[in-house]
Write an enzyme that holds these catalytic residues in place. Structure first.
Site, PDB file in Angstrom:
ATOM      1  N   HIS A 170       1.900  15.803  -3.987  1.00 46.76           N
ATOM      2  CA  HIS A 170       3.266  16.284  -3.767  1.00 46.76           C
ATOM      3  C   HIS A 170       3.977  15.495  -2.661  1.00 46.76           C
ATOM      4  O   HIS A 170       5.204  15.545  -2.565  1.00 46.76           O
ATOM      5  CB  HIS A 170       3.283  17.789  -3.464  1.00 46.76           C
ATOM      6  N   ASP A 201      -3.674  17.837  -6.780  1.00 50.02           N
ATOM      7  CA  ASP A 201      -2.744  17.517  -5.693  1.00 50.02           C
ATOM      8  C   ASP A 201      -3.271  16.397  -4.798  1.00 50.02           C
ATOM      9  O   ASP A 201      -3.232  16.487  -3.572  1.00 50.02           O
ATOM     10  CB  ASP A 201      -2.444  18.766  -4.859  1.00 50.02           C
ATOM     11  N   SER A 279       0.368  17.714   5.227  1.00 55.34           N
ATOM     12  CA  SER A 279      -0.068  17.414   3.870  1.00 55.34           C
ATOM     13  C   SER A 279      -0.681  16.022   3.777  1.00 55.34           C
ATOM     14  O   SER A 279      -0.091  15.038   4.219  1.00 55.34           O
ATOM     15  CB  SER A 279       1.117  17.491   2.903  1.00 55.34           C
TER      16      SER A 279
END
Length: 618
Positions: A170, A201, A279
């Protein structure tokens, strides 16, 4: 993509069509609504009866839009608080362990790799973690011939050797430019996305510049941690521009809902702070080994410090998949809806002698298991591992985990042996495992949606991003029900809808049509948008007859429609009447399949729509 406590939506867009989803498995993919709010266009605010209003699972990359100040680039928690992160000392990392095979490199985690010193050294530890800068340009699903306004985000990544980096998928979704910067360096280097794993992911990056890799020490993967093991998360979250380190412990290890991929894979829950910008950053144990990748957090009024890490078992699967195939092929699925067998009377009725097994309630028509399994079978083992009556299997020494974990360890095309009980008789069957085929996809392959414009009538396949962008109210109950409860009957089947009508005198009377499924063209059932384009291109009849849901007809004169189409495109500033993928020759993969009426099924198509724990897809 970005961590946000609110989706870009207006209260007037909240849907009255509520489809309950399991609070234990549903994740709101907040980062999927990654676009600036624009007047006249509203995004979906998902409302679920069994999840508290503010309970969401969200990705943790940091987003900014052009024209906004630095302090406005990220959505903070409701109280606006920020948490300072102390810097941890100690850890040495060696090059990633590899094992040579005939083709490529296979990442091997079988042998535990531990630095006996157990000490951190800041240089090796911190220099392997880099900051990711990405410029995103997302598709406009309502106006599929154009893109949305670009925006930028920041995240984290780390070196794994062989000129490659790992980050979250993402973080680079719809990325038009990706750059990375090492700690203590002002130079940003352009990175290339080699592979993106939507379900897990994870994204694999490469940097060609040799200057970027000078003095670089790749990180060292470790095994799956145990409960209460210490964990350290490193990355570039909000609150500053330099690297940040937070510490905590492993709280839970189980099959977890991955918000970005709308999938269920093994996940590690930790209590270390994970904030926007973390992230893609690594998480480490006390031995200095990377035990996973930070990727999402759980926001709730009743819970605090719940973060999630992608474990090395999932990372290893992604890397090995890429090395084997040269691309990411996905995590396979059995393609069956299973019911737990906790009730003794239910087991006795099915002639199951012991407290084991799960009942097959539905088999996907597109799954290879459809040839060997049928409703009423009881699966009691998978590759020799016994399956319990609650759908769990043994995990490590004293734990149990969801049956889906064993399936996720396989690769696309692998064969699995199932022990089943059918009408009281035990037998073994074999089936090939393939990724699930979604009638209404959660992500668009290639990024840009397909479209076809015929005299102002705009056709496009139904997808979850389109539903999210248009709002559930405007999509309608029938299309929503099909999206949530209908399975694909053959590969490449799509629900093709008329999304809108671009007004022109040739389509007078149809201007108010929109978001209706087109069922037939000149009497021929439509399989997908490629099929519709092929039928229109090869039509020699005087009229183009489109039959929609509820038997509504739209008729155009073929020659008049062809003459009007260039003027429609010019009036609305549209470059082409169809997307580039529809310019390729049509190949009918469902040539021998009988196209039946598409009925709404009697059970949800994914674990996100199931309202209780008695049923699960595997």
């Amino acid at each position: 993509m970005a961590a946000m406590n609110a989706v870009f939506a207006s209260p007037s867009c909240s849907s009255s069509l509520s489809f309950p989803r399991s609070s234990s498995s549903y994740c709101t993919s907040i980062f999927a609504s990654h676009r600036p709010h624009r007047s006249g266009r509203q995004s979906l605010r998902k409302d679920h009866s069994n999840r508290r209003k503010n309970d969401v699972m969200e990705g943790v990359s940091q987003k900014s839009f052009p024209g906004r100040g630095k302090d406005d680039r990220t959505c903070l928690p409701p109280d606006g608080s920020r948490e300072d992160a102390g810097l941890s000392q100690s850890t040495v990392f060696k090059s990633i362990g590899t094992q040579k095979r005939d083709k490529g490199v296979v990442y091997d985690l079988k042998e535990q790799q531990v630095d006996e010193t157990g000490k951190f050294q800041d240089s090796a530890f911190l220099n392997a973690v880099v900051k990711v800068y990405c410029t995103h340009t997302s598709p406009d699903y309502s106006l599929p011939w154009q893109k949305q306004r670009q925006y930028t985000s920041t995240g984290s990544a780390f070196m794994i050797g062989d000129g490659k980096l790992l980050t979250n998928a993402h973080c680079v979704e719809h990325g038009t430019q990706v750059k990375v910067k090492r700690r203590g360096d002002d130079t940003k280097f352009v990175a290339k996305v080699l592979a993106r794993g939507i379900e897990c992911d994870i994204a694999l990056l490469s940097v060609e510049s040799e200057d970027f890799w000078k003095g670089a020490e790749p990180l060292h993967f470790g095994r799956l941690p145990c409960l209460q093991d210490s964990v350290t998360v490193v990355g570039y979250p909000l609150g500053g521009d330099t690297i940040s380190v937070t510490k905590g412990v492993v709280s839970r290890i189980e099959v977890t809902s991955y918000a970005h991929g709308s999938s269920d894979l093994l996940g590690i829950q930790i209590d270390a702070a994970i904030n926007p910008g973390n992230s893609g950053g690594p998480a480490f144990n006390d031995h200095g080994e990377c035990i996973g990748v930070a990727f999402q957090v759980f926001r709730s009024e009743e819970a605090e410090n719940i973060g999630y890490v992608i474990p090395t078992t999932v990372v290893s699967h992604f890397l090995n998949d890429y090395e084997r195939s040269g691309k990411y092929t996905g995590f396979p699925s059995l393609g069956v809806l299973l019911q737990k067998l906790e009730n003794p009377a239910l087991r006795a009725c099915l002639k199951v002698p012991s407290n084991e097994g799960v009942l097959v309630r539905r088999v996907e028509p597109t799954s290879p298991a459809n040839d060997v399994l049928k409703e009423g079978d009881v699966i009691v083992s998978f590759d020799g591992v016994q399956v319990g009556s609650e759908g769990t299997v043994p995990f490590r020494s004293t734990e149990r985990i969801a049956f889906r974990y064993l399936i996720s360890q396989k690769f696309s095309g692998d064969v699995a042996e199932l022990g089943i009980i059918r009408d009281g008789t035990y037998m073994k069957v074999q089936t090939v495992l393939q990724p699930r085929v979604h009638l209404v996809p959660y992500h668009i392959e290639g990024g840009q949606p397909s479209y076809l414009i015929i005299a102002g009538l705009v056709f496009t396949p139904l997808s979850e991003p389109l539903i999210e962008e248009e709002c559930e109210d405007s999509i309608g109950l029938k299309l929503l029900a099909k999206a949530r409860y209908s399975l694909a009957r053959f590969k490449d089947e799509e629900i093709v809808i008329l999304s809108q009508v671009l007004a022109n005198e040739v389509n007078i009377g149809y201007e108010d049509m929109g978001n209706q499924q087109v069922m037939k063209f000149n009497g021929t059932p439509i399989k997908n948008i490629r099929h519709l384009a092929h039928l229109v291109d090869t039509c020699k009849d005087k009229y183009l007859i489109f039959e929609f849901e509820d038997n509504f007809l739209a008729v155009l004169e073929r020659e008049a429609a062809a003459a009007a189409s260039p003027f429609v495109l010019k009036d609305y500033g549209i470059p082409c009447e169809r997307s580039s993928d529809l310019l390729e020759p049509f190949i009918d993969l469902a040539e021998d399949k009988q196209i039946l009426k598409q009925d709404i099924g009697d059970s949800p198509v994914s674990n996100f729509e199931i309202g209780f724990d008695g049923l699960l897809w595997a």
